[in-house]
Design an enzyme around this catalytic site. Structure first.
Site, mmCIF file in Angstrom:
data_model
loop_
_atom_site.group_PDB
_atom_site.id
_atom_site.type_symbol
_atom_site.label_atom_id
_atom_site.label_comp_id
_atom_site.label_asym_id
_atom_site.label_seq_id
_atom_site.Cartn_x
_atom_site.Cartn_y
_atom_site.Cartn_z
ATOM 1 N N ASN A 121 30.098 78.370 32.037
ATOM 2 C CA ASN A 121 29.940 78.327 30.579
ATOM 3 C C ASN A 121 29.051 79.467 30.083
ATOM 4 O O ASN A 121 29.318 80.072 29.040
ATOM 5 C CB ASN A 121 29.376 76.969 30.147
ATOM 6 C CG ASN A 121 30.366 75.839 30.426
ATOM 7 O OD1 ASN A 121 31.527 76.092 30.750
ATOM 8 N ND2 ASN A 121 29.908 74.611 30.310
ATOM 9 N N TYR A 143 21.660 58.295 23.972
ATOM 10 C CA TYR A 143 22.329 58.626 25.230
ATOM 11 C C TYR A 143 21.701 57.851 26.388
ATOM 12 O O TYR A 143 20.531 58.066 26.741
ATOM 13 C CB TYR A 143 22.290 60.134 25.503
ATOM 14 C CG TYR A 143 22.930 60.976 24.405
ATOM 15 C CD1 TYR A 143 23.810 60.408 23.473
ATOM 16 C CD2 TYR A 143 22.662 62.327 24.280
ATOM 17 C CE1 TYR A 143 24.394 61.164 22.467
ATOM 18 C CE2 TYR A 143 23.246 63.097 23.275
ATOM 19 C CZ TYR A 143 24.102 62.499 22.370
ATOM 20 O OH TYR A 143 24.675 63.253 21.368
ATOM 21 N N ILE A 157 27.085 73.467 22.096
ATOM 22 C CA ILE A 157 26.237 72.737 23.063
ATOM 23 C C ILE A 157 27.103 71.971 24.065
ATOM 24 O O ILE A 157 27.079 70.737 24.093
ATOM 25 C CB ILE A 157 25.257 71.787 22.335
ATOM 26 C CG1 ILE A 157 25.974 70.953 21.249
ATOM 27 C CG2 ILE A 157 24.104 72.568 21.731
ATOM 28 C CD1 ILE A 157 25.139 69.764 20.751
ATOM 29 N N LYS A 186 28.302 70.085 27.335
ATOM 30 C CA LYS A 186 27.617 69.340 28.395
ATOM 31 C C LYS A 186 28.282 69.713 29.705
ATOM 32 O O LYS A 186 29.511 69.640 29.838
ATOM 33 C CB LYS A 186 27.729 67.835 28.144
ATOM 34 C CG LYS A 186 27.133 66.982 29.259
ATOM 35 C CD LYS A 186 28.194 66.505 30.217
ATOM 36 C CE LYS A 186 27.649 65.570 31.280
ATOM 37 N NZ LYS A 186 28.674 65.181 32.260
HETATM 38 P P1 NAP Z 1 31.968 68.673 25.797
HETATM 39 O O1 NAP Z 1 30.728 69.426 25.965
HETATM 40 O O2 NAP Z 1 33.055 69.242 24.960
HETATM 41 O O3 NAP Z 1 32.611 68.312 27.209
HETATM 42 C C1 NAP Z 1 31.872 67.811 28.281
HETATM 43 C C2 NAP Z 1 32.861 67.602 29.421
HETATM 44 O O4 NAP Z 1 33.443 68.854 29.757
HETATM 45 C C3 NAP Z 1 32.208 67.046 30.669
HETATM 46 O O5 NAP Z 1 33.135 66.153 31.258
HETATM 47 C C4 NAP Z 1 32.056 68.279 31.559
HETATM 48 O O6 NAP Z 1 32.215 67.975 32.914
HETATM 49 C C5 NAP Z 1 33.237 69.121 31.127
HETATM 50 N N1 NAP Z 1 32.950 70.550 31.300
HETATM 51 C C6 NAP Z 1 31.960 71.275 30.736
HETATM 52 N N2 NAP Z 1 32.021 72.552 31.149
HETATM 53 C C7 NAP Z 1 33.064 72.628 31.995
HETATM 54 C C8 NAP Z 1 33.630 73.677 32.760
HETATM 55 N N3 NAP Z 1 33.132 74.920 32.715
HETATM 56 N N4 NAP Z 1 34.722 73.409 33.530
HETATM 57 C C9 NAP Z 1 35.246 72.175 33.566
HETATM 58 N N5 NAP Z 1 34.749 71.118 32.865
HETATM 59 C C10 NAP Z 1 33.666 71.351 32.089
HETATM 60 O O7 NAP Z 1 31.699 67.204 25.197
HETATM 61 P P2 NAP Z 1 30.422 66.360 24.780
HETATM 62 O O8 NAP Z 1 29.551 66.085 25.915
HETATM 63 O O9 NAP Z 1 30.949 65.215 23.975
HETATM 64 O O10 NAP Z 1 29.666 67.305 23.728
HETATM 65 C C11 NAP Z 1 28.616 68.173 24.084
HETATM 66 C C12 NAP Z 1 27.278 67.650 23.630
HETATM 67 O O11 NAP Z 1 27.248 67.507 22.217
HETATM 68 C C13 NAP Z 1 26.965 66.232 24.118
HETATM 69 O O12 NAP Z 1 26.609 66.227 25.486
HETATM 70 C C14 NAP Z 1 25.876 65.839 23.171
HETATM 71 O O13 NAP Z 1 24.651 66.455 23.539
HETATM 72 C C15 NAP Z 1 26.420 66.407 21.863
HETATM 73 N N6 NAP Z 1 27.220 65.437 21.072
HETATM 74 C C16 NAP Z 1 26.755 65.055 19.851
HETATM 75 C C17 NAP Z 1 27.464 64.120 19.102
HETATM 76 C C18 NAP Z 1 26.929 63.710 17.764
HETATM 77 O O14 NAP Z 1 27.425 62.732 17.189
HETATM 78 N N7 NAP Z 1 25.945 64.391 17.229
HETATM 79 C C19 NAP Z 1 28.685 63.608 19.558
HETATM 80 C C20 NAP Z 1 29.162 64.055 20.792
HETATM 81 C C21 NAP Z 1 28.442 64.979 21.533
HETATM 82 P P3 NAP Z 1 30.985 67.995 33.967
HETATM 83 O O15 NAP Z 1 29.969 67.053 33.417
HETATM 84 O O16 NAP Z 1 31.637 67.562 35.229
HETATM 85 O O17 NAP Z 1 30.464 69.403 34.022
#
Ligand code: NAP
Length: 274
Positions: free
Chosen positions: A242, A52, A230, A232
């Site tokens: 959240n 990241y 988890i 973000k």
């Molecule tokens: P996510 O958590 O599904 O979505 C993050 C997005 O949703 C961001 O744009 C965030 O905006 C928004 N968001 C979050 N809470 C919100 C709320 N209450 N209201 C409105 N918008 C909201 O997607 P992700 O970041 O891909 O996945 C989460 C975590 O999983 C990652 O950060 C990473 O640590 C991990 N991950 C792991 C892998 C892997 O291959 N192992 C792949 C992908 C992700 P804001 O930032 O503006 O709050």
């Protein structure tokens, strides 16, 4: 609400992701405040990775932790291109430096690459012995990968996979396998990177509970006892919203409405990744 690892340790069911953090200098203070707010609210599982921001997210997490390292269950990941025996140790030491800590609570192989699994597992065992990681696990492993993994020596603690209302494929065989193995999964992208939040069905279920679509999406993932989520969130407001998902219990009617819009899998399919 907690999830129990095969080690017997309980970790918070709802944690915080960090992908796409530390991308812009202008949002750094806001992101650090968001992570600290999460710690105050008990979201003390933080997921990051050397990938990241090419290490920048780990540095930001290190700054956010400040003197609070001991409150946190800290997860990071090694890239498959670094996952040889020596490469894993080097990558871990670099992650520890960026995070400003002497140990990770959980170290994951980010996805399977060309390095034999046995080499990465050997490196993980060495890191445990050296006290640099407490536990290890994997990410983006399908059922065949998991079966191969558990035949090797050692104890995998989790498999971090893409799982949310619009990505229900793992319910066919991977989630039942994990439940019977007593090994949780860690659901990444639980709000589908924000895309799920535009769904009118989530809005309709949310309205019945005076809740929000994000809370419904997270409560749905957390309905299963062996699943962490988890999300973000880059702002204090999103983190607070959240965290309140932990109070939401979806009814049979809610679950049926969500099943109608986001049907469970009807058969096997490849594990999806983002
Ligand atoms: P996510 O958590 O599904 O979505 C993050 C997005 O949703 C961001 O744009 C965030 O905006 C928004 N968001 C979050 N809470 C919100 C709320 N209450 N209201 C409105 N918008 C909201 O997607 P992700 O970041 O891909 O996945 C989460 C975590 O999983 C990652 O950060 C990473 O640590 C991990 N991950 C792991 C892998 C892997 O291959 N192992 C792949 C992908 C992700 P804001 O930032 O503006 O709050």
């Amino acid at each position: 609400m907690t999830v129990t690892l095969p080690s017997g340790e309980s970790v918070p069911a709802l944690g915080m992701g960090t992908w796409m953090m530390a991308e812009a200098r202008s949002s750094r203070a806001t992101e650090i405040a968001a992570l600290r707010e999460g710690l105050d609210l008990g979201l003390t599982l933080i997921d990051t990775a050397e990938m990241y921001g090419s290490g920048a997210a780990e540095s930001l997490v290190g700054e956010a932790l400040g003197g609070r390292r001991d409150e946190v269950f800290l997860v990071s990941k090694v890239l498959p291109s670094n996952a040889s025996v020596a490469g894993t140790v080097r990558a871990c030491e670099a992650s520890l430096r960026r995070l400003g800590t002497d140990r990770l609570d959980l170290y994951l192989l980010h996805w399977r690459g060309g390095v034999p699994l046995s080499a990465t597992v050997e490196a993980f065992a060495g890191l445990v012995s050296a006290g640099k990681i407490r536990h290890w696990g994997v990410s983006n492993f399908d059922l065949a990968d998991m079966r191969e993994l558990v035949a090797l020596p050692g104890f995998c603690q989790t498999n971090q996979i893409l799982y949310n209302l619009s990505r229900r494929g793992p319910e066919h065989d991977l989630l039942p396998w994990h439940a019977s193995a007593g090994m949780p999964i860690m659901a990444y992208s639980p709000v589908e990177q924000g895309r799920l939040l535009r769904s009118p069905v989530l809005a309709s279920v949310a309205a019945r509970h005076d809740a929000t679509p994000a809370q419904v999406a997270l409560a749905w993932v957390l309905r299963l006892p062996h699943v962490n989520a988890i999300p973000k969130a880059g702002t204090v407001e999103h983190v607070r919203e959240n965290a309140r998902a932990l109070e939401l219990r979806l009814s049979t009617e809610d679950l049926a409405e969500l099943d109608g819009a986001f049907p469970p899998p009807s058969g096997p399919g490849p594990l999806e990744m983002l």
